[in-house]
Motif scaffolding. Structure first.
Motif, mmCIF file in Angstrom:
data_model
loop_
_atom_site.group_PDB
_atom_site.id
_atom_site.type_symbol
_atom_site.label_atom_id
_atom_site.label_comp_id
_atom_site.label_asym_id
_atom_site.label_seq_id
_atom_site.Cartn_x
_atom_site.Cartn_y
_atom_site.Cartn_z
ATOM 1 N N PHE A 50 4.073 -1.226 15.143
ATOM 2 C CA PHE A 50 5.528 -1.189 15.249
ATOM 3 C C PHE A 50 6.027 -2.254 16.219
ATOM 4 C CE2 PHE A 50 5.404 3.351 13.719
ATOM 5 C CZ PHE A 50 6.094 3.096 12.551
ATOM 6 N N ARG A 51 5.321 -2.410 17.319
ATOM 7 C CA ARG A 51 5.727 -3.413 18.312
ATOM 8 C C ARG A 51 5.716 -4.804 17.688
ATOM 9 N NH1 ARG A 51 2.858 -6.207 22.795
ATOM 10 N NH2 ARG A 51 4.487 -6.743 24.268
ATOM 11 N N ARG A 52 4.644 -5.111 16.958
ATOM 12 C CA ARG A 52 4.528 -6.428 16.326
ATOM 13 C C ARG A 52 5.640 -6.628 15.302
ATOM 14 N NH1 ARG A 52 1.601 -11.060 17.177
ATOM 15 N NH2 ARG A 52 0.290 -9.602 18.261
ATOM 16 N N ILE A 53 5.879 -5.631 14.468
ATOM 17 C CA ILE A 53 6.900 -5.751 13.428
ATOM 18 C C ILE A 53 8.281 -5.900 14.051
ATOM 19 C CG2 ILE A 53 8.091 -4.496 11.581
ATOM 20 C CD1 ILE A 53 5.247 -3.335 10.910
ATOM 21 N N LEU B 60 -2.963 2.749 16.970
ATOM 22 C CA LEU B 60 -2.554 1.573 16.201
ATOM 23 C C LEU B 60 -1.054 1.535 15.920
ATOM 24 C CD1 LEU B 60 -5.103 0.960 13.313
ATOM 25 C CD2 LEU B 60 -4.299 -0.690 14.996
ATOM 26 N N MET B 61 -0.476 2.705 15.678
ATOM 27 C CA MET B 61 0.932 2.750 15.274
ATOM 28 C C MET B 61 1.864 2.021 16.233
ATOM 29 S SD MET B 61 1.084 6.551 13.573
ATOM 30 C CE MET B 61 2.808 6.716 13.897
ATOM 31 N N GLN C 32 -11.639 10.983 15.349
ATOM 32 C CA GLN C 32 -11.660 9.591 15.831
ATOM 33 C C GLN C 32 -10.677 8.736 15.056
ATOM 34 O OE1 GLN C 32 -15.993 8.699 15.609
ATOM 35 N NE2 GLN C 32 -15.557 7.448 17.412
ATOM 36 N N LEU C 33 -10.657 8.907 13.741
ATOM 37 C CA LEU C 33 -9.730 8.135 12.916
ATOM 38 C C LEU C 33 -8.281 8.484 13.253
ATOM 39 C CD1 LEU C 33 -9.260 6.084 10.706
ATOM 40 C CD2 LEU C 33 -9.516 7.913 9.029
ATOM 41 N N ALA C 34 -8.004 9.769 13.460
ATOM 42 C CA ALA C 34 -6.651 10.185 13.838
ATOM 43 C C ALA C 34 -6.255 9.545 15.168
ATOM 44 C CB ALA C 34 -6.571 11.709 13.920
#
Length: 163
Positions: A31-34, A26-27, A18-20
């Protein structure tokens, strides 16, 4: 730190899966936000690979081997040569031959590159912090703790990969 609870092997595997999955989801959002932030500043025409290169160089204690940078960015050495050339033409990095191994080419940020990157990162931190304003204090503390744990463990993985 979080208290460790005894969990069965299957339940622990499910938690890791689940965490993976959540991390992979999330990645692209991060990245999109940055990179949206970078598009609104002085580096608006800087491709993401060039920006990532500058960030890696900024974090390094000494000049970075171009072959290692290519591996770190998951691009071929030929592709990375184009990235390095473009950054060098802008005056953000300098290339130099290694004194120990003449075949090895090292890359380092220039003072100009460092200043431009710091401006970008300062703006990025402010914008990212602004997106976190709706979070409660407890959520922020939990996220901070989680990111510190991830950074510590992923940093160990990176060092092991380089050995």
């Amino acid at each position: 730190m979080f208290a460790r609870k005894s969990v069965g092997d299957d339940a622990l595997k499910d938690l890791r899966d689940q965490l993976a999955q959540n991390s992979l989801c999330l990645m692209p959002l991060l990245f999109r936000r940055i990179f949206q932030i970078s598009r609104k500043c002085v580096l608006s025409d800087l491709p993401s690979t060039q920006l990532q290169t500058m960030i890696l160089l900024d974090r390094a204690a000494e000049p970075f081997c171009m072959t290692q940078l290519a591996e770190e960015l998951c691009v071929s050495p030929q592709q990375f040569t184009k990235v390095a050339r473009a950054l060098e033409e802008r005056g953000y990095v300098r290339r130099e031959q290694s004194r120990e191994n003449r075949r090895m080419v090292l890359l380092d940020l220039t003072e100009n590159g460092r200043a431009v990157l710091e401006s970008l990162l300062c703006d990025a931190r402010a914008r990212l912090a602004g997106t976190l304003e709706e979070y409660a204090e407890e959520e922020l503390r939990t996220l901070l703790q989680a990111t510190e744990i991830l950074r510590t463990h992923l940093g160990k993985d990176r060092m092991e990969d380089n050995e």
